[in-house]
Design an enzyme around this catalytic site. Structure first.
Site, PDB file in Angstrom:
ATOM      1  N   TYR A   6      -2.200  -0.360  10.565  1.00 24.32           N
ATOM      2  CA  TYR A   6      -2.241  -0.796   9.286  1.00 24.32           C
ATOM      3  C   TYR A   6      -1.050  -0.317   8.446  1.00 24.32           C
ATOM      4  CZ  TYR A   6      -3.965  -1.039   4.475  1.00 24.32           C
ATOM      5  OH  TYR A   6      -4.307  -1.392   2.987  1.00 24.32           O
ATOM      6  N   SER A  63       0.905  -1.100  -0.068  1.00 20.13           N
ATOM      7  CA  SER A  63       0.146   0.043  -0.033  1.00 20.13           C
ATOM      8  C   SER A  63       1.060   1.360   0.035  1.00 20.13           C
ATOM      9  CB  SER A  63      -0.966   0.033   1.171  1.00 20.13           C
ATOM     10  OG  SER A  63      -1.450   1.217   1.434  1.00 20.13           O
TER      11      SER A  63
END
Length: 251
Positions: free
Chosen positions: A155, A142
């Site tokens: 995250y 990501s």
């Protein structure tokens, strides 16, 4: 350069977490490039619907966070059906909360789903790839591997770990003929981001923050995946390819 470099005919690709969102889009794209696709998820009903939608030949239901179950499922599939030539480690989850109030159990789930799964499935599949002397592993990271945003610190930590685990895979396994790389998506319209897409204030901020001026569409990740899954990337190893509309390139 011949277009045949990108042809996946005769290859079999396992995509984890592929019943919806990015995983399903990548599975669809790999199938269109000629690959025999194996869908994975925990929900048999959703998997069956996804398989019908893209014409996938195989469904493999297992929990990516369970190391023993993963190994058993992969070993059985390889013995019964045949080689997995391409692995896309896509399964993941998100949990949003201020770091000072972040629930410990949610943190543990993020670690298991976003990091342990990449180790579990990567190791199980790589053992077979190493024996054959060839294979492609693509981990989905990501932009949060490079950037942070309030409310998602754990995250962000997991996706940074995915990027570094990808480097470790390449360092250990390139000698055996494997190419291990990652794709780092920016902000895409997916079920995982549904709340943010619906947030007009956030969407307006994102459009101003991203040089391309918009959310990404999941289909725009397919080309990067095909490149990393094909012979076109035969000397690309340990790399993270950002597909983010330029968000990591600009202040």
């Amino acid at each position: 350069m011949s277009i045949q470099l990108f042809d996946l005919t005769g290859k079999r690709a396992l995509v984890t977490g592929s019943s919806q969102g990015i995983g399903l889009a990548l599975a669809r794209g790999l199938a269109a490039a000629g690959a025999d696709v194996v869908l994975n998820g925990r929900d048999e009903t959703k998997l069956a619907a996804a398989a019908g939608e893209i014409g996938a030949s195989h469904r493999l239901a297992f929990d990516v966070t369970d190391h023993a179950a993963v190994r058993d499922a992969i070993d059985a599939f390889e013995a019964k059906v045949g080689a997995i030539d391409i692995l896309v480690n896509n399964a993941g989850m998100q949990h949003r909360a201020p770091l000072e109030d972040f629930p410990a159990d949610a943190f543990e789930r993020l670690l298991k789903t976003n990091i342990a799964s990449v180790f579990n499935v990567g190791q199980a599949v790589a053992r077979h790839m190493i024996a054959r002397g060839t294979g492609k592993i693509i981990n989905i990271a990501s932009v949060q591997a490079a950037l942070a945003r309030p409310g998602i610190a754990p995250y962000t930590a997991t996706k940074g770990a995915v990027g570094n685990l990808t480097k470790g895979m390449a360092t250990d396994w390139a000698r055996y003929g494997l190419q291990c790389n990652a794709i780092a998506p920016g902000y895409f319209e997916t079920p995982l981001n549904a709340a943010l897409v619906a947030d007009e204030t956030f969407s307006a901020w994102l459009e101003k923050r991203t040089p391309a001026g918009r959310w990404g569409k999941v289909e725009e990740l397919v080309g990067a995946c095909i490149f990393l899954a094909s012979n076109a990337s035969s000397f690309v190893n340990g790399h993270t390819l950002y597909v983010d509309g330029g968000i990591t390139a600009s202040l």
